[in-house]
Scaffold this active site. Sequence first.
Site, mmCIF file in Angstrom:
data_model
loop_
_atom_site.group_PDB
_atom_site.id
_atom_site.type_symbol
_atom_site.label_atom_id
_atom_site.label_comp_id
_atom_site.label_asym_id
_atom_site.label_seq_id
_atom_site.Cartn_x
_atom_site.Cartn_y
_atom_site.Cartn_z
ATOM 1 C CG HIS A 51 -2.093 -0.946 1.041
ATOM 2 N ND1 HIS A 51 -2.821 -1.449 2.106
ATOM 3 C CD2 HIS A 51 -2.672 -1.464 -0.070
ATOM 4 C CE1 HIS A 51 -3.779 -2.239 1.647
ATOM 5 N NE2 HIS A 51 -3.695 -2.260 0.327
ATOM 6 C CG HIS A 85 -1.795 -6.642 1.552
ATOM 7 N ND1 HIS A 85 -1.625 -6.038 0.312
ATOM 8 C CD2 HIS A 85 -1.417 -5.727 2.462
ATOM 9 C CE1 HIS A 85 -1.188 -4.803 0.476
ATOM 10 N NE2 HIS A 85 -1.042 -4.590 1.768
ATOM 11 C CG HIS A 135 -6.467 -4.722 5.521
ATOM 12 N ND1 HIS A 135 -5.512 -5.674 5.242
ATOM 13 C CD2 HIS A 135 -5.814 -3.535 5.566
ATOM 14 C CE1 HIS A 135 -4.330 -5.091 5.132
ATOM 15 N NE2 HIS A 135 -4.484 -3.793 5.321
ATOM 16 C CD GLU A 137 -2.568 -9.275 7.625
ATOM 17 O OE1 GLU A 137 -2.514 -9.940 8.688
ATOM 18 O OE2 GLU A 137 -1.969 -8.201 7.463
ATOM 19 C CB THR A 176 0.422 -8.962 10.476
ATOM 20 O OG1 THR A 176 0.244 -8.248 9.247
ATOM 21 C CG2 THR A 176 0.285 -10.458 10.232
ATOM 22 C CB CYS A 206 4.377 -8.579 11.737
ATOM 23 S SG CYS A 206 4.591 -6.888 11.159
ATOM 24 C CB SER A 234 -0.768 2.080 4.679
ATOM 25 O OG SER A 234 0.109 1.466 5.602
ATOM 26 C CG ASN A 236 1.946 -0.439 8.451
ATOM 27 O OD1 ASN A 236 2.849 0.355 8.703
ATOM 28 N ND2 ASN A 236 1.715 -0.881 7.230
#
Length: 336
Positions: A51, A85, A135, A137, A176, A206, A234, A236
């Site tokens: 992303h 992802h 999302h 993931e 994650t 993670c 994104s 994260n």
Amino acid sequence: MSFLAPTKPKLTLRLCEPRGFCAGVDRAIQIVVLALKKYGAPVYVRHEIVHNKYVVDGLREMGAVFVRELDEVPDDGQPVVFSAHGVPKSVPAAAASREMLYLDATCPLVSKVHKQAMLHVKRGRHVVLIGHRGHPEVVGTMGQLAPGTVSLVETVEDVAAFTPEDPDALGFVTQTTLSLDDTADIVKALQAKFPAMTAPSSESICYATTNRQEAVKASAAGTDLFLIVGAPNSSNSKRLVEVAERAGSARGVLVQGPEEIPFDALTGDHPVVAMSAGASAPEVLVDAIIAALRDRFEVVIDLVRTAEENENFPVMRSLRDVPLTVADMAFVNGGA
């Protein structure tokens, strides 16, 4: 008669380490670049490889073609890459049925979550996935499991409304890239309501997400502005903005480049700014933002390092002997 140039106001910049590319992102970008070197253009990529617009645009210029689904990929013999992802099981199955050459760039830590979820099911547990609906993931993780074997919870309120068939046969995993604090609250609520629930064999969030959030927490207190370099989609990166404000920054802002710096927030004699970058944001964007700050301020950089990262995830064997130029390596590592 001599004239003295006006002095710039001072600005302290707390620069977080670690920041930017993680090993999974580095591996995914490297896979696309190596595939272009080995097979030539076009190389198709299902969804954004990571992303970040700068990265996606750069790969597009090299010959990557980004598609939403496999039905957009012609049967021309060229490879297709799956994003970092992760994807549902149905995607590689569909590629195999068309005899497509595909390269799976799923982050190994996302693959670990897939295995943890499948292990829960193998041992007779219903899977509770903590994550954000829609999302990529989350879509990929849920797509590893048969319908009816996994439930998604996003908030503590979702936990209160969750009524599984067998409360004593549950196991959880997480996306994650979540906020450590938010996830801890959700897990606490789940464990209070379902004491027999089984945790994954190891932490799902993670190392890179954890490290970046801890560095932001260590830098935030007393800052006038906290810049997080990253894309609006994104996960994260958006979590880092939230962490910054919770940890004491007056204002956290997600920026994609220097043109988005809110200079109106930098008033007073000596503003204090902190900066980090999401795991898919290249260092070249961080450098550009520092340069933009230096155009207006006398910048003093205060490095805040909370961890050292040495992780390396190798690409698949079929690409390991493909040579990369210095320019290729600079791009893979987040440079210009």
